[in-house]
Design an enzyme around this catalytic site. Structure first.
Site, PDB file in Angstrom:
ATOM      1  N   LYS A 169       0.609  -1.563  -0.110  1.00 50.74           N
ATOM      2  CA  LYS A 169      -0.055  -0.094   0.142  1.00 50.74           C
ATOM      3  C   LYS A 169       0.263   1.293   0.365  1.00 50.74           C
ATOM      4  O   LYS A 169       0.698   1.795   0.488  1.00 50.74           O
ATOM      5  CB  LYS A 169      -1.059   0.316   1.143  1.00 50.74           C
ATOM      6  N   ARG A 240      16.322 -12.410   4.445  1.00 53.17           N
ATOM      7  CA  ARG A 240      15.176 -11.890   4.885  1.00 53.17           C
ATOM      8  C   ARG A 240      15.138 -11.806   6.004  1.00 53.17           C
ATOM      9  O   ARG A 240      15.304 -11.542   7.540  1.00 53.17           O
ATOM     10  CB  ARG A 240      14.219 -11.415   4.334  1.00 53.17           C
ATOM     11  N   HIS A 263       6.619  -5.531   8.557  1.00 48.73           N
ATOM     12  CA  HIS A 263       4.616  -6.066   9.051  1.00 48.73           C
ATOM     13  C   HIS A 263       4.203  -5.193   9.837  1.00 48.73           C
ATOM     14  O   HIS A 263       4.299  -4.664  10.234  1.00 48.73           O
ATOM     15  CB  HIS A 263       5.120  -7.377   9.562  1.00 48.73           C
ATOM     16  N   TYR A 272       9.180 -15.251  13.213  1.00 48.33           N
ATOM     17  CA  TYR A 272      10.982 -15.327  13.759  1.00 48.33           C
ATOM     18  C   TYR A 272      11.165 -15.601  15.218  1.00 48.33           C
ATOM     19  O   TYR A 272      12.229 -15.747  15.795  1.00 48.33           O
ATOM     20  CB  TYR A 272      11.150 -14.639  13.097  1.00 48.33           C
TER      21      TYR A 272
END
Length: 292
Positions: A169, A240, A263, A272
């Site tokens: 976005k 990443r 995020h 993670y």
């Protein structure tokens, strides 16, 4: 039918979705419409059984569960749009149960493996200098591949040690970069004018002097992983994932990692943390157990 799809895609473009998301929606809906036409059905009067048959077709084609779920969501949203526009009375997908996605824990590299990967490019060539710079920036920032390839020279500040990138976005975030990446970027910028014969703004260019593709970057990662003797199954996002886990292992708080990765949902970052904890337990075991 084509007009309906085009109108829907134009509606999505106004919502400022990313190009990759728009492309996925377009592919999913067009493929489904082709399936409906093959069954001699009208796209505006299908029933839930048609969606069930389509999902079964995807499963026979060995599509991943995540891909099937995305297809169902795409179709559901398309019919929701048609319903709101008054083109159909009922959404035939509204009650269709979406299968649960099993979250696979992403493969990560150890710090030693990352070092091997980053040392693999040949710095006596322009390609090697560019590749080294790209890999260092990706590991230093944890950006997505699409974000990395869309960075322009105006998004980089070597003096202030940061890059700007746009995520989903078009949400912009500023990410700090370390001294290794700064040094590699400095070396790359010296040879970049030789690659930039078309005077483009993109920071990283391919050897044809045009914008690098995701496939092109994947080939680079795959090549250097093989050269470095890394036997793990890796992909374009491995650096990443490794970036995130290594930060958490070295004391970074999960909220900061979430912001660095861009995020919107903490749940996406939480995986993670799980990997980091498992790695720490394994390390403690190896150090403490007399038979480890």
């Amino acid at each position: 039918m084509d007009e309906l799809i085009n109108n829907y895609l134009e509606f999505l473009r106004k919502k400022k979705l990313s190009k990759n998301t728009l492309d996925a929606y377009a592919r999913d809906i067009k493929r489904f419409c082709q399936f409906v036409v093959k069954r001699d059905e009208d796209i505006l009067s299908i029933e839930e059984i048609t969606v069930m048959a389509y999902v079964q077709e995807l499963q026979k084609s060995k599509k991943a569960n995540s891909s099937i779920v995305r297809n169902i969501v795409s179709i559901r949203n398309f019919y929701r749009y048609l319903n709101r526009k008054g083109i159909i009375e009922d959404n035939p997908v509204i009650n269709y149960e979406i299968p649960k996605i099993k979250r696979n824990i992403p493969q990560i590299l150890s710090i030693e493996e990352v070092d091997k990967l980053l040392e693999a490019p040949d710095l006596t060539t322009q390609k090697g200098i560019r590749d080294k710079s790209m890999l260092e920036v990706m590991y230093a920032t944890g950006v997505k591949v699409s974000e990395l390839l869309n960075i322009t020279i105006f998004d980089v500040s070597l003096k202030l040690c940061y890059i700007k990138c746009k995520g989903s976005k078009n949400k912009e975030r500023v990410i700090p970069i370390g001294s290794y990446a700064i040094q590699c970027l400095s070396e790359y910028l010296k040879i970049r004018p030789d690659l930039n014969i078309y005077n483009l703004d993109y920071l990283f260019l391919n050897l044809k002097s045009t914008k690098m593709t995701r496939q092109g970057f994947w080939k680079i990662v795959k090549y250097y992983a093989k050269l470095a003797g890394i036997n793990k199954t890796i992909n374009s996002y491995t650096l990443r994932h490794s970036f995130a886990v290594h930060l958490l292992q070295n004391g970074a708080d999960i909220k900061s990692v979430q912001e660095l990765l861009g995020h919107s949902d903490m749940a996406a970052t939480q995986i993670y943390s799980t990997i980091s904890k498992k790695s720490k337990i394994a390390e403690v075991y190896k150090k403490a157990h007399p038979r480890a």
